[in-house]
Motif scaffolding. Structure first.
Motif, PDB file in Angstrom:
ATOM      1  N   MET A  33     -58.235 -46.705  15.194  1.00  0.00           N
ATOM      2  CA  MET A  33     -58.994 -47.492  16.159  1.00  0.00           C
ATOM      3  C   MET A  33     -58.274 -47.417  17.505  1.00  0.00           C
ATOM      4  O   MET A  33     -57.056 -47.570  17.571  1.00  0.00           O
ATOM      5  CB  MET A  33     -59.086 -48.961  15.721  1.00  0.00           C
ATOM      6  CG  MET A  33     -59.838 -49.179  14.427  1.00  0.00           C
ATOM      7  SD  MET A  33     -61.589 -48.741  14.497  1.00  0.00           S
ATOM      8  CE  MET A  33     -62.187 -49.871  15.738  1.00  0.00           C
ATOM      9  N   PHE A  34     -59.030 -47.191  18.555  1.00  0.00           N
ATOM     10  CA  PHE A  34     -58.497 -47.200  19.910  1.00  0.00           C
ATOM     11  C   PHE A  34     -59.130 -48.359  20.653  1.00  0.00           C
ATOM     12  O   PHE A  34     -60.355 -48.436  20.767  1.00  0.00           O
ATOM     13  CB  PHE A  34     -58.820 -45.882  20.633  1.00  0.00           C
ATOM     14  CG  PHE A  34     -58.068 -44.704  20.109  1.00  0.00           C
ATOM     15  CD1 PHE A  34     -56.830 -44.366  20.627  1.00  0.00           C
ATOM     16  CD2 PHE A  34     -58.594 -43.930  19.084  1.00  0.00           C
ATOM     17  CE1 PHE A  34     -56.132 -43.287  20.134  1.00  0.00           C
ATOM     18  CE2 PHE A  34     -57.901 -42.843  18.585  1.00  0.00           C
ATOM     19  CZ  PHE A  34     -56.656 -42.516  19.111  1.00  0.00           C
ATOM     20  N   LYS A  35     -58.302 -49.258  21.136  1.00  0.00           N
ATOM     21  CA  LYS A  35     -58.787 -50.374  21.940  1.00  0.00           C
ATOM     22  C   LYS A  35     -59.222 -49.862  23.312  1.00  0.00           C
ATOM     23  O   LYS A  35     -58.719 -48.825  23.787  1.00  0.00           O
ATOM     24  CB  LYS A  35     -57.687 -51.430  22.130  1.00  0.00           C
ATOM     25  CG  LYS A  35     -57.376 -52.199  20.866  1.00  0.00           C
ATOM     26  CD  LYS A  35     -58.489 -53.151  20.597  1.00  0.00           C
ATOM     27  CE  LYS A  35     -58.152 -54.130  19.499  1.00  0.00           C
ATOM     28  NZ  LYS A  35     -59.343 -54.814  19.044  1.00  0.00           N
ATOM     29  N   LYS A  36     -60.132 -50.576  23.933  1.00  0.00           N
ATOM     30  CA  LYS A  36     -60.580 -50.233  25.275  1.00  0.00           C
ATOM     31  C   LYS A  36     -59.360 -50.023  26.180  1.00  0.00           C
ATOM     32  O   LYS A  36     -58.413 -50.807  26.143  1.00  0.00           O
ATOM     33  CB  LYS A  36     -61.457 -51.358  25.828  1.00  0.00           C
ATOM     34  CG  LYS A  36     -61.953 -51.118  27.224  1.00  0.00           C
ATOM     35  CD  LYS A  36     -62.808 -52.259  27.716  1.00  0.00           C
ATOM     36  CE  LYS A  36     -63.255 -51.992  29.148  1.00  0.00           C
ATOM     37  NZ  LYS A  36     -64.111 -53.063  29.650  1.00  0.00           N
ATOM     38  N   SER A  38     -57.056 -47.804  25.976  1.00  0.00           N
ATOM     39  CA  SER A  38     -55.891 -47.150  25.375  1.00  0.00           C
ATOM     40  C   SER A  38     -56.088 -45.637  25.393  1.00  0.00           C
ATOM     41  O   SER A  38     -57.204 -45.133  25.399  1.00  0.00           O
ATOM     42  CB  SER A  38     -55.644 -47.666  23.955  1.00  0.00           C
ATOM     43  OG  SER A  38     -56.716 -47.332  23.112  1.00  0.00           O
ATOM     44  N   GLY A  56     -68.001 -45.684  19.545  1.00  0.00           N
ATOM     45  CA  GLY A  56     -67.329 -45.941  20.809  1.00  0.00           C
ATOM     46  C   GLY A  56     -67.583 -44.844  21.819  1.00  0.00           C
ATOM     47  O   GLY A  56     -68.389 -43.934  21.602  1.00  0.00           O
ATOM     48  N   LYS A  98     -59.006 -41.219  27.294  1.00  0.00           N
ATOM     49  CA  LYS A  98     -58.849 -42.666  27.235  1.00  0.00           C
ATOM     50  C   LYS A  98     -60.119 -43.313  26.692  1.00  0.00           C
ATOM     51  O   LYS A  98     -61.226 -42.850  26.967  1.00  0.00           O
ATOM     52  CB  LYS A  98     -58.579 -43.162  28.662  1.00  0.00           C
ATOM     53  CG  LYS A  98     -58.152 -44.571  28.817  1.00  0.00           C
ATOM     54  CD  LYS A  98     -57.844 -44.817  30.305  1.00  0.00           C
ATOM     55  CE  LYS A  98     -57.142 -46.114  30.529  1.00  0.00           C
ATOM     56  NZ  LYS A  98     -56.856 -46.332  31.957  1.00  0.00           N
ATOM     57  N   ALA A  99     -59.961 -44.403  25.957  1.00  0.00           N
ATOM     58  CA  ALA A  99     -61.106 -45.142  25.411  1.00  0.00           C
ATOM     59  C   ALA A  99     -61.773 -45.957  26.519  1.00  0.00           C
ATOM     60  O   ALA A  99     -61.108 -46.697  27.236  1.00  0.00           O
ATOM     61  CB  ALA A  99     -60.659 -46.061  24.281  1.00  0.00           C
ATOM     62  N   GLU A 101     -64.361 -47.956  25.671  1.00  0.00           N
ATOM     63  CA  GLU A 101     -64.593 -49.178  24.908  1.00  0.00           C
ATOM     64  C   GLU A 101     -63.871 -49.022  23.582  1.00  0.00           C
ATOM     65  O   GLU A 101     -63.381 -47.936  23.263  1.00  0.00           O
ATOM     66  CB  GLU A 101     -66.089 -49.420  24.702  1.00  0.00           C
ATOM     67  CG  GLU A 101     -66.779 -48.364  23.867  1.00  0.00           C
ATOM     68  CD  GLU A 101     -68.257 -48.648  23.616  1.00  0.00           C
ATOM     69  OE1 GLU A 101     -68.764 -49.692  24.058  1.00  0.00           O
ATOM     70  OE2 GLU A 101     -68.895 -47.817  22.960  1.00  0.00           O
ATOM     71  N   ASP A 102     -63.775 -50.073  22.801  1.00  0.00           N
ATOM     72  CA  ASP A 102     -63.162 -49.955  21.480  1.00  0.00           C
ATOM     73  C   ASP A 102     -63.843 -48.813  20.734  1.00  0.00           C
ATOM     74  O   ASP A 102     -65.081 -48.729  20.709  1.00  0.00           O
ATOM     75  CB  ASP A 102     -63.319 -51.258  20.692  1.00  0.00           C
ATOM     76  CG  ASP A 102     -62.466 -52.394  21.260  1.00  0.00           C
ATOM     77  OD1 ASP A 102     -61.662 -52.144  22.184  1.00  0.00           O
ATOM     78  OD2 ASP A 102     -62.614 -53.523  20.783  1.00  0.00           O
ATOM     79  N   SER A 103     -63.047 -47.931  20.176  1.00  0.00           N
ATOM     80  CA  SER A 103     -63.576 -46.713  19.562  1.00  0.00           C
ATOM     81  C   SER A 103     -62.887 -46.437  18.233  1.00  0.00           C
ATOM     82  O   SER A 103     -61.696 -46.719  18.070  1.00  0.00           O
ATOM     83  CB  SER A 103     -63.361 -45.512  20.490  1.00  0.00           C
ATOM     84  OG  SER A 103     -63.994 -45.710  21.741  1.00  0.00           O
ATOM     85  N   GLU A 104     -63.641 -45.869  17.314  1.00  0.00           N
ATOM     86  CA  GLU A 104     -63.112 -45.502  16.000  1.00  0.00           C
ATOM     87  C   GLU A 104     -63.202 -43.989  15.840  1.00  0.00           C
ATOM     88  O   GLU A 104     -64.255 -43.388  16.088  1.00  0.00           O
ATOM     89  CB  GLU A 104     -63.914 -46.189  14.897  1.00  0.00           C
ATOM     90  CG  GLU A 104     -63.425 -45.894  13.503  1.00  0.00           C
ATOM     91  CD  GLU A 104     -64.264 -46.584  12.428  1.00  0.00           C
ATOM     92  OE1 GLU A 104     -63.963 -46.355  11.243  1.00  0.00           O
ATOM     93  OE2 GLU A 104     -65.182 -47.338  12.767  1.00  0.00           O
TER      94      GLU A 104
END
Length: 194
Positions: A33-36, A38, A56, A98-99, A101-104
């Motif tokens: 999971m990548f937070k917005k 990150s 995401g 870069k993310a 938004e939150d991304s999987e």
């Protein structure tokens, strides 16, 4: 019954993995999971992974010498996320990913991909499909910048990824389109005036 992850990997638009080979691939995948805001990758790092974006939005960009960001690509569901140049050459990346938004994502390490290539011709075909996907994405992007008007590029972005317009500031959209934010404002006004 297949899990959601399995459904994604076997029926996703990026590639098809048959039942026989899915279990082998699944053993190599790492769900992350990548937070917005990150980073998946920063300039100067070595890209070690092919990322398969399950959900995401992410973006790739360069920094100019003045610190300004130039957006290269946006990635959304079922997209391949990587710096393929760094993967192939083993060299340092020139881009940042870069993310937005939150991304999987599901990550496949380049070393694991290499070991799959040696196991079975099936995986060489899998690698060829990934290479073709990366090539076609790059070709489409280059042709869009060279052959389409800024307004047509904006329409194309609206058609393919309307969510991006709500997630990113105008300066990032303009950068991706290869225009100044003021030009993007004029394009939007013309479209709204129709």
């Amino acid at each position: 019954m297949k899990s959601i992850t399995e459904e994604y990997l076997t029926n996703g638009s990026l590639f098809l993995v048959d039942e026989e080979h899915y279990a082998e691939l699944r053993g190599y995948l790492k769900k992350v999971m990548f937070k917005k805001a990150s980073f998946f990758l920063r300039k100067g790092e070595y890209c070690r992974y092919l990322g398969f974006l399950k959900s995401g939005v992410m973006r790739s960009f360069y920094y100019q010498s003045n610190g300004k960001e130039i957006n290269v690509n946006f990635y959304h569901e079922n997209g391949l996320v990587t710096d393929y140049d760094s993967i192939l050459s083993g060299g340092q990346s020139e881009i940042n990913i870069k993310a937005v938004e939150d991304s999987e994502m599901f990550l496949l390490d380049r070393e694991h991909l290499q070991s799959l290539y040696h196991k079975d011709p099936y995986w060489q075909e899998f690698g060829r499909k990934i290479t073709e996907t990366a090539y076609l994405q790059a070709k489409k992007r280059i042709e869009g910048l060279l052959c389409l008007s800024p307004e047509r590029r904006y329409h194309q972005l609206l058609e393919e990824n309307p969510k991006i317009l709500q997630l990113l500031p105008q300066k990032h959209i303009a950068s991706y389109l290869g225009i100044q934010p003021e030009s993007l404002s004029r394009i939007r006004r013309r479209i709204q005036g129709r």
